[in-house]
Every structure is written in structure tokens, then in C-alpha cells.
Design a protein around this motif. Structure first.
Motif, PDB file in Angstrom:
ATOM      1  N   LEU A   1       4.279   7.777   1.946  1.00  0.00           N
ATOM      2  CA  LEU A   1       4.543   7.998   3.364  1.00  0.00           C
ATOM      3  C   LEU A   1       4.634   6.706   4.161  1.00  0.00           C
ATOM      4  O   LEU A   1       5.115   6.719   5.300  1.00  0.00           O
ATOM      5  N   THR A   2       4.196   5.587   3.584  1.00  0.00           N
ATOM      6  CA  THR A   2       4.397   4.284   4.230  1.00  0.00           C
ATOM      7  C   THR A   2       5.831   3.790   4.054  1.00  0.00           C
ATOM      8  O   THR A   2       6.235   2.823   4.682  1.00  0.00           O
ATOM      9  N   SER A   3       6.589   4.464   3.159  1.00  0.00           N
ATOM     10  CA  SER A   3       7.999   4.133   2.884  1.00  0.00           C
ATOM     11  C   SER A   3       8.176   2.705   2.384  1.00  0.00           C
ATOM     12  O   SER A   3       9.243   2.104   2.552  1.00  0.00           O
TER      13      SER A   3
ATOM     14  N   ALA B   1       0.850  -1.198   0.000  1.00  0.00           N
ATOM     15  CA  ALA B   1       0.000   0.000   0.000  1.00  0.00           C
ATOM     16  C   ALA B   1       0.880   1.240   0.000  1.00  0.00           C
ATOM     17  O   ALA B   1       1.969   1.250   0.594  1.00  0.00           O
ATOM     18  N   ILE B   2       0.403   2.279  -0.680  1.00  0.00           N
ATOM     19  CA  ILE B   2       1.112   3.559  -0.762  1.00  0.00           C
ATOM     20  C   ILE B   2       0.188   4.646  -0.228  1.00  0.00           C
ATOM     21  O   ILE B   2      -0.992   4.709  -0.585  1.00  0.00           O
ATOM     22  N   LEU B   3       0.742   5.508   0.625  1.00  0.00           N
ATOM     23  CA  LEU B   3      -0.012   6.621   1.191  1.00  0.00           C
ATOM     24  C   LEU B   3       0.608   7.932   0.737  1.00  0.00           C
ATOM     25  O   LEU B   3       1.804   8.175   0.936  1.00  0.00           O
ATOM     26  N   ASN B   4      -0.208   8.781   0.103  1.00  0.00           N
ATOM     27  CA  ASN B   4       0.189  10.136  -0.266  1.00  0.00           C
ATOM     28  C   ASN B   4      -0.721  11.123   0.466  1.00  0.00           C
ATOM     29  O   ASN B   4      -1.917  10.845   0.653  1.00  0.00           O
ATOM     30  N   ALA B   5      -0.188  12.251   0.865  1.00  0.00           N
ATOM     31  CA  ALA B   5      -1.001  13.246   1.575  1.00  0.00           C
ATOM     32  C   ALA B   5      -0.473  14.644   1.293  1.00  0.00           C
ATOM     33  O   ALA B   5       0.713  14.821   0.982  1.00  0.00           O
ATOM     34  N   GLN B   6      -1.372  15.615   1.404  1.00  0.00           N
ATOM     35  CA  GLN B   6      -0.973  17.001   1.179  1.00  0.00           C
ATOM     36  C   GLN B   6      -1.864  17.938   1.993  1.00  0.00           C
ATOM     37  O   GLN B   6      -3.069  17.712   2.122  1.00  0.00           O
ATOM     38  N   ILE B   7      -1.259  18.973   2.550  1.00  0.00           N
ATOM     39  CA  ILE B   7      -1.979  20.051   3.237  1.00  0.00           C
ATOM     40  C   ILE B   7      -1.654  21.343   2.511  1.00  0.00           C
ATOM     41  O   ILE B   7      -0.480  21.636   2.242  1.00  0.00           O
TER      42      ILE B   7
END
Length: 892
Positions: A850-852, A827-833
Motif C-alpha cells: 500500500l506504500t506503492s 518499507a512495504i505495508l500490507n493490510a486486510q479487513i
């Protein structure tokens, strides 16, 4: 098989024609109502007055009628008014209106609504200002001209406010007369609604959103009203007489989805706007789909760091990638072309799944992705974007869009990026992504005089210079390849484009037009991968002439035209030259039939390819609206393409595989062209959840290859073999996506995808490598309410889950260089604020992967890059750990 399918499609069209043509054409009118009791009363009254069928929508405040014979719609609308419901032609008497049940007492004062913008509109509505729908500069010219033709001294229409301010002599004309004239030319307003035939005859750029009708107060449209008492101005007294002036301030907050599924198109078409592109880093087109479930994005090489798109379970090469509806990423640009369209240059993206229109060519098999560049601005606007990540990548974008005068506008686009420093997160001695720079500049010039002369034109020019170095961290590009022990990769690309699109709309016939598109592209690539060299040049000229008109009325439209494509290729792999010229004249025709609940688009083209022979390409799209919220789509079509086997498979050059082509009598590398049929069905269902709009879309597509160039990585870990398909090759794709909004400003997208992609290789049927059977997708987006100065926060998170994938066979390698038959899932996690301080300033910070999770064995035998077992092309997951970035947007 292909003859049978062609006959089947033609037969369906012919068999359905008598039934379809026998249907009566639809008419749609604005009618006021408030509840289900109103709906029943309106529909019953209409049928008693002679309507063959009547369907009323409380949400859109519209009545759709189907009539036959000499039945008068005016008579029907008069009866509806007599039953108590105001409409665009007649008004109910006060006595009848008051006698309606309390739940049926609708708002009798028309209020505005407009879902075509996401802005907050401040509206002071005086007696000389009226709500009028429109979409662009062409609409503005048409509306203002109609108003003056109806007697107005002056007229000023605002796209932002969706209103027109009139100055007129009340002794010579009236607001009603002017607004009636505006509706007659195609623009709905607070007094009158344009007929469907006139609206459908407008140019495509002018087709505003009619789904949200005047007076609708849907879940995403919020009204706040304040009444103020002010004294009349002298101008008001002169134009309108002495009266008390009530100024009504309306704050219209209309939320438009950043990605929307077009309800009017027969095909499955998703519209992606700039709002969606701002949810992620989106440095170029390859990163524009990180928050989209339809397109799969993956790294294809551990050495060059390039990304590729996949759709419907098949590689990017089977999707038609266009820019401004002109061929863009194909041939020698296949490997790196996605990097040449900066994300900040993109105004919108149209993504079509399955068979697309034949007017855009024959190469589309799994669908089409069209990118539109920034070119629309009512006032001059210049923007600066600065971006940097924590691993040495930086870029800057400058975009400037400005009107020159009433007819001319221009766009300047400038992009520069650079990757500096050595990024080697897995400590294998190889760069995880290449170092280098890119300079990219474009100029667009637009001419629009459709209303007066009928002419419009668009001109563009683009130049790209891209230089990349990859390989081992101690490789020195200044030294010759054979003078150092380090393994290196060098890629130098230059590309030049110039294009023009010119159109003419016939006087008095807004539904009839002719357009001519032309483009020239030159691309040169010089590259090396260790001790093997690859270079190529491509010259492409493309021309497409399209005539569009109707048969009788706008329910029967057709397009016809001719195209010409020239591709000149000059490639050298190692020391062997490969040259070819592809010359393809073609002709096409497409017919669109619009009924009360259905839309049928049937098209076909014939192309005379000098190397691939004559190719016939039929395509069919059908849409049926069971209700306005339940839509079924069916599609079928054929596509063909010629494979550029070297350019399209450069990700495997970073290995010590020898290349073998098993020729099969064709004229392109000794191979035949690729031909495939694609069939699809989708069901779109909209409903209310948590009091807000929600939708589920389920689609299934199957692609069957008649001919295919197989890329075989399994015969030997030391070989890459190309040959024509002997047997079957197919791809099944199933996707279910659910979009909903549990609370205000919080959007949720959830999707699941299943792929079954198999082919008959020389040694038997196998799954295609690097294609996960199961994928999951979740996107969460939340934004705060805007402050008075326009500031707000946005939070976006995307999770992609990828199931196991089959890997190429490496069993003949020594055990330490063998890979498992299947990868593990991940799984891959991307995020942005992001923070919008106002309309001029935006800052953002985000993270990718973000899971590296990263592929630990990205390069086989990385310690010996010149040995027999070195392979950097077996990639199934990210090769970089978590990466954090920051950015700034400033608008002047």
C-alpha cells in the motif's frame, strides 16, 4: 573440521549421559492453590514429605515432583492435602481448608479450561457429563472405549466441548471409576490426571495441550457462570436418584495464538494454523508467510513474477520444504513449487529453524517447513473461496472434508486460478507478472482404527497443470519465438503425485509404533526465455520406514529406520542435454531424553549417495527450562544436498547472460554436492504485560559451508558462472521478536533481524547479493468480540522494512545500464479487513504494498531485450505498485 565437530557432538552426548541418567524422573500432579503463599506452602510440604525437588505452578495448578529411592508420591500428596490443598489423590479437610489465610482460599469446585480451541463452548454440565481432555478422533475412540471397559453402558465424547456424556448403572460402577480408567489411558479429566509416562506414550496426534490445566483461569480464558433451576428428567431420576439438578452454563472463550512457539519441542518449532493464514491474501504457500517474521518473502524475477523464501539469511533451496512430512519442493520444482500448494488447502504449517530431525532426511540446512493439508473434520464440511484483485487475477477454491464412517474419512481439494489482462505499472513494456492459468486437484483418503486394530493410513493423489506467459506486453505466444520481434517467456508445467503413509501402534504399547511412507512424483517443465529454451523431466520415488519405541519408560524414546530416494533428471538447456540418476539408500537413528527440566534429541543418519558418496549427518537439539517461562535451546547439525543449477536459477534466464560451469571433478554437472553445518541458540522468555501473556524470543544461528555451489553474478554482467567454493562461506542470523497484547483482542508482533552473509568468490570475499543486513517487522491484529451469531470483524496490518542490499556488479556496462552497488532501503505495508457474518460466511478486502514502493529499474535495457545488456534478474524490491483484492469464504 567436520570430523572435529562430529566428535564434539558425540562427546557432548557421552559426557552428559552420566549426569542426565542420574536424574530422577519427573512426576506431575494437579494440586489446587491460589497465590504465592500457596506455592510456598505446597513446595515446602512436599520437600518435608520426602520430595527431592518440588515446583508448583499457580497458573497451571500443577505440582511437579522429583523423587528418589522408595519415596511415595501418594504420601507426598497426602501431606499436601493435610496442609490444606486439594489434589488429584487426596482432599483437604474442610477444617484445614477454612483455616488457610483468605488469599489462599482457592475454588474447590473444578471448572473446565481448554486452550486447544478458539471456539466459544456452551456447556450444560449435568451429573452424567464430565470434562475430559482430548484432541482428535483417535482420542474419542480411546476415551469411549475406556469408559465402556469401566462399566459404562454408553459414552459420547465431544472434542468441541471437551466433555464425555456417560450412561451407566450406579449399582454396578461409578463416575469416579470410569474417569479413573479414562485417566489411566492418557486423558486428564476433572477428577483424575493421567501420568506423564502414559500421556507421552500417546500418538503425536493425540497430545492435547496440558499447559492449561483443569481449573486454570488464565488471561486468555474467560468464564461466565449462570445457575438455573430445572426439574429432573426421568432419566436423571433413574440414573442418579431424586435430587435438585443444578445446571451450570459455562461460556469458555479460549484464545489460541495463530502462530505459537512449541514449548515441548527441543528445536525451535513454530506452529502456524489457519487463523494466521487468513490474515493476508495467502493464495499459495509463497504468500503464507507475509505475516511471519521468521521467513523472508521476495520476488526473484521481474519477468516470471515468481516469489522465493529465505530463512536464516540463505536461499529457499537450503530449507527442507515438505508436505505431509514428504519431500515436496526440490529439484525441478524449486522455482515454481510454492505456487502449487494453495493457501486454502493448508490446515497448518510447522516451521523449524536450524537443525531438524534426521528422520525426515538429509537436505535440511537452515530448517524445515512442513505443510499439512486439510483432512480433519468431525462433521462433513464443504467450503468455497472466491478471490480477485483489481489487476486481473482471480481464483476459486473448493475444499470438502467429510467422514465416510467411523474409521474412514476423505478430502476433496480443487483449485483454479487465472491472471488476465496486461499489468505494466512501471510502463517499461514488460508484464509485471505473467498471465496464465492453473488447475490443481487433490484427493485424500484417511483410515483410522488405532484403538481397535492399531492401524492408521493416509493416501493422497495430486495433479497440477500450470501454464504461464510473460515478457513484453505485445508478445503473442501463438507465434514462433523467432517469428516476432517481441520478447516472450513461456512456462508450461505438469506435475503428478501419489503418496501413502501407513502406521501401526502396538497393542498395549501406545508408545511403540511403526510407520512407512512412500511417494512418487513426476514433473515436466517446458519453457523458453526469449530465444533460449529450457526443459526438464523429473521422476522421484521416496520411501521412509520408521520404528519408534522406548527404553524402559517414555523418558527415553528412540526412533530408527531406513529410507530410499531415487531422482531421475533429464534436462535440456539450449541444445545441451544433462541427465543424471541419483540413488540414495540411507539409515538413521534418533534418541530423545526427557528430564525434569530438559529435553535432549540426538540423531544421526548415514546415506549412500551413488554420485555424492557416503554422507554422515549428525544433529543435536537440546532444551533446558530454567523455569516454565524461561527456555534455552541449543542446536547443531549437518546437512547436504545436490544442486540443480538450472532449475534453481531460472530467475536469471530472463537475461542475456551466458551460462558457464567451471567443473571441479564432481558427478553432478561436474560439481560437488553442497555440505554445511548449522549451529544455533535461542532464549524464550514469557512474562505478563498489561495483565496478559507476553513473550520475547531471541535466536542466533550460524551456517558454515564446507562445500557450496557458488552462483556468481559479478564476474561479468553478461555471464552467470557456477563453480564450487574455494575458501569460506557463512551466514550469521540474529532475530529478536516481541509478542504482546496491550488490550483484549489486540495482538502485536515486533521483530528485528540482522544478517551477515558472505562468501569467498574467485576474485575475493563479498557479501551475498540481494540480502539486506537489517530488516524490521511489525504486525498488528485486532478482532472484535463475537456476536451471538458468531459474527466479528478482524483488522490486520503488517509493515516490513528492508535495509539496503548489495547488487551484482554492473560497472562494465555502459553508464546508462549501470546500477548502484547497493539498493536503497524501503518499507512495504500490507493490510486486510475481514468480516465474519457467522460461522458460514466471511468476506474480506485487503491491499498489498500500500506504500506503492516499487523498483523502477527492474529490467536493465528493457528497450532492447535481445541486446547484450538486457537483464531482468536483478530484483531487490517489489515490481508492482499497490494492489487491492477482495474475497469471499462460504462454508456449507
Amino acid at each position: 573440521m567436520k570430523l572435529f565437530i562430529s566428535k564434539l557432538i558425540l562427546g557432548l552426548c557421552l559426557l552428559s549421559a552420566p549426569f542426565i541418567f542420574a536424574q530422577d524422573l519427573k512426576s506431575q500432579f494437579q494440586v489446587k492453590g491460589n497465590c504465592e503463599m500457596c506455592k510456598e506452602r505446597i513446595e515446602t510440604t512436599a520437600k518435608m514429605a520426602g520430595a527431592k525437588a518440588a515446583r508448583y505452578s499457580v497458573d497451571s495448578q500443577t505440582l511437579t515432583l522429583e523423587t528418589e529411592g522408595n519415596t511415595s508420591t501418594d504420601e507426598i500428596l497426602k501431606k499436601v492435602a493435610e496442609a490444606g490443598h486439594d489434589n488429584e489423590k487426596f482432599k483437604a479437610s474442610d477444617e484445614v481448608y477454612q483455616s488457610l489465610p483468605d488469599c489462599c482460599h482457592y475454588e474447590r469446585t473444578l471448572q473446565p479450561s481448554n486452550a486447544s480451541t478458539s471456539a466459544v463452548v456452551q456447556k450444560s454440565k449435568a451429573n452424567n457429563e464430565f470434562y475430559v481432555k482430548g484432541n482428535c478422533a483417535s482420542c474419542k475412540a480411546r476415551i469411549e472405549k475406556a469408559a465402556k471397559d469401566a462399566g459404562a453402558n454408553s459414552a459420547e465424547w465431544s472434542a468441541e466441548k471437551q466433555s464425555v456424556v456417560l450412561d451407566f448403572d450406579a449399582s454396578k460402577t461409578s463416575a469416579d471409576k470410569i474417569l479413573k480408567k479414562i485417566a489411566d489411558v492418557g486423558h486428564d479429566n476433572e477428577k483424575y490426571t493421567s501420568t506423564d509416562s502414559v500421556y507421552n506414550g500417546l500418538p503425536s496426534c493425540c497430545l492435547y495441550d496440558r499447559n492449561v490445566a483443569l481449573g486454570e483461569k488464565g488471561p486468555n480464558v474467560h468464564f461466565e457462570e449462570e445457575n438455573h433451576q430445572e426439574s429432573n428428567t426421568s432419566a436423571d431420576n433413574q440414573n442418579h436418584g431424586n435430587h435438585e439438578k443444578n445446571i451450570e452454563e459455562v461460556k469458555l472463550s479460549a484464545s489460541k495464538a495463530s502462530t505459537s512457539l512449541s514449548k515441548k519441542d527441543a528445536g525451535l518449532v513454530f506452529n502456524i494454523d489457519k487463523k494466521e493464514l487468513l490474515k493476508a491474501a495467502c493464495c499459495n504457500l509463497s504468500e503464507s508467510f507475509e505475516t511471519n517474521a521468521t521467513v523472508d518473502v521476495s520476488f526473484s524475477n521481474a519477468v516470471t513474477g515468481t516469489k522465493q523464501l529465505k530463512m536464516l539469511g540463505l536461499d529457499q533451496k537450503y530449507t527442507s520444504l515438505t508436505k505431509e512430512l514428504l519431500p515436496e519442493i526440490r529439484g525441478l520444482a524449486s522455482a515454481y513449487g510454492l505456487n502449487f500448494i494453495p493457501g486454502r488447502w493448508i490446515e497448518s504449517i510447522q516451521l523449524t529453524k536450524g537443525g531438524s530431525t534426521v528422520t525426515n532426511g538429509y537436505e535440511s540446512i537452515t530448517g524445515q517447513i512442513n505443510t499439512e493439508l486439510l483432512k480433519n473434520a468431525k462433521t462433513p464440511e464443504t467450503s468455497l473461496n472466491l478471490f480477485s484483485d483489481f489487476n486481473g487475477r482471480a481464483e476459486a477454491n473448493i475444499t470438502s472434508v467429510s467422514p465416510i464412517n467411523e474409521k474412514w474419512s476423505q478430502t476433496f481439494l480443487l483449485h483454479g486460478n487465472g491472471t488476465f489482462g496486461n499489468t505494466d505499472m512501471n510502463d517499461d513494456g514488460f508484464l509485471d507478472r505473467p498471465k496464465g492459468t492453473q488447475i490443481n486437484a487433490a484427493y485424500l483418503l484417511n483410515y483410522n482404527d488405532l484403538e481397535k486394530s492399531g492401524f492408521g493410513s493416509h493416501f493422497g493423489i495430486n495433479f497440477v497443470k500450470d501454464n504461464r506467459t510473460a515478457g513484453q506486453t505485445d508478445f503473442d505466444k501463438r507465434l514462433a519465438q523467432d517469428k516476432q520481434s517481441a520478447y516472450g517467456v513461456g512456462i508450461d508445467i505438469s506435475r503428478f503425485q501419489v503418496w501413502n503413509k501407513t502406521g501401526y501402534v502396538f497393542k498395549g504399547k501406545p508408545y511403540q509404533s511403526i510407520g512407512w511412507m512412500n511417494q512418487y512424483v513426476y514433473l515436466q517443465q517446458d519453457s523458453f526465455f526469449g530465444l533460449r529454451n529450457y526443459s526438464g523431466k523429473q521422476n522421484t520415488f521416496y520411501s521412509n520406514l520408521i520404528f519408534e519405541s522406548i527404553i524402559g519408560n517414555t523418558n527415553h524414546k528412540y526412533k530408527a529406520g531406513a529410507s530410499f530416494m531415487y531422482d531421475g533428471y533429464d534436462e535440456t538447456y539450449l541444445t545441451t542435454p544433462y541427465k543424471r540418476n541419483e540413488i540414495v539408500p540411507g539409515a538413521f537413528a534418533e534418541y530423545t531424553l526427557t528430564g525434569l527440566k530438559y529435553t535432549l534429541v540426538a540423531g544421526a543418519r548415514v546415506d549412500f549417495h551413488n554420485l555424492a558418496g557416503t554422507q554422515f549427518t549428525p544433529r543435536l537439539n537440546f532444551k533446558y527450562d530454567f523455569t516454565p517461562q524461561t527456555i534455552l535451546r541449543l542446536s547443531a547439525g549437518r546437512g547436504f544436498r545436490t544442486a540443480s543449477v538450472f532449475a534453481e536459477n531460472q530467475q536469471y534466464f530472463a537475461s542475456n547472460r551466458t551460462i558457464q560451469i567451471i567443473q571441479n571433478g564432481g558427478d553432478i554437472y561436474g560439481l560437488k554436492p553442497e555440505i554445511a553445518w548449522n549451529y544455533g541458540a535461542s532464549l524464550q522468555q514469557e512474562f505478563k504485560l498489561f495483565g496478559r501473556k507476553s513473550s520475547i524470543v531471541a535466536d542466533f544461528f550460524r551456517t558454515d559451508f564446507q562445500d557450496q555451489v557458488m552462483v556468481d553474478l559479478d564476474r561479468s554482467p553478461q555471464q552467470l558462472v557456477f563453480y564450487n567454493l574455494e575458501g569460506k562461506s557463512f551466514a550469521n542470523s540474529l532475530q529478536v521478536q516481541w509478542d504482546f497484547m496491550p488490550v483484549k483482542n489486540f495482538e502485536v508482533k515486533v521483530a528485528y533481524k540482522y544478517y551477515d552473509v558472505q562468501a569467498d568468490y574467485l576474485d575475493g570475499r563479498r557479501e551475498i547479493p540481494f540480502m539486506a543486513k537489517n530488516r524490521g517487522f511489525v504486525n498488528l491484529a485486532y478482532s472484535t468480540n463475537k456476536s451471538e451469531k458468531g459474527g466479528f470483524w478482524s483488522f490486520d496490518t503488517t509493515v516490513n522494512w528492508v535495509g539496503k542490499q548489495r547488487l551484482p556488479n554492473t560497472s562494465s556496462n555502459p553508464s546508462e545500464f549501470q546500477l548502484p552497488g547497493y539498493s536503497e532501503s524501503y518499507a512495504i505495508l500490507n493490510a486486510q479487513i475481514s468480516r465474519n457474518f457467522n460461522k458460514k460466511l466471511r468476506a474480506y478486502v485487503g491491499g498489498e504494498n500500500l506504500t506503492s514502493y516499487y523498483q523502477k529499474n527492474a529490467i536493465v535495457d528493457f528497450k532492447n531485450p535481445f541486446g547484450n545488456y538486457f537483464d531482468g534478474g536483478i530484483i531487490y524490491a517489489p515490481i508492482m505498485k499497490a494492489n487491492v483484492y477482495v474475497g469471499l469464504d462460504v462454508t456449507f
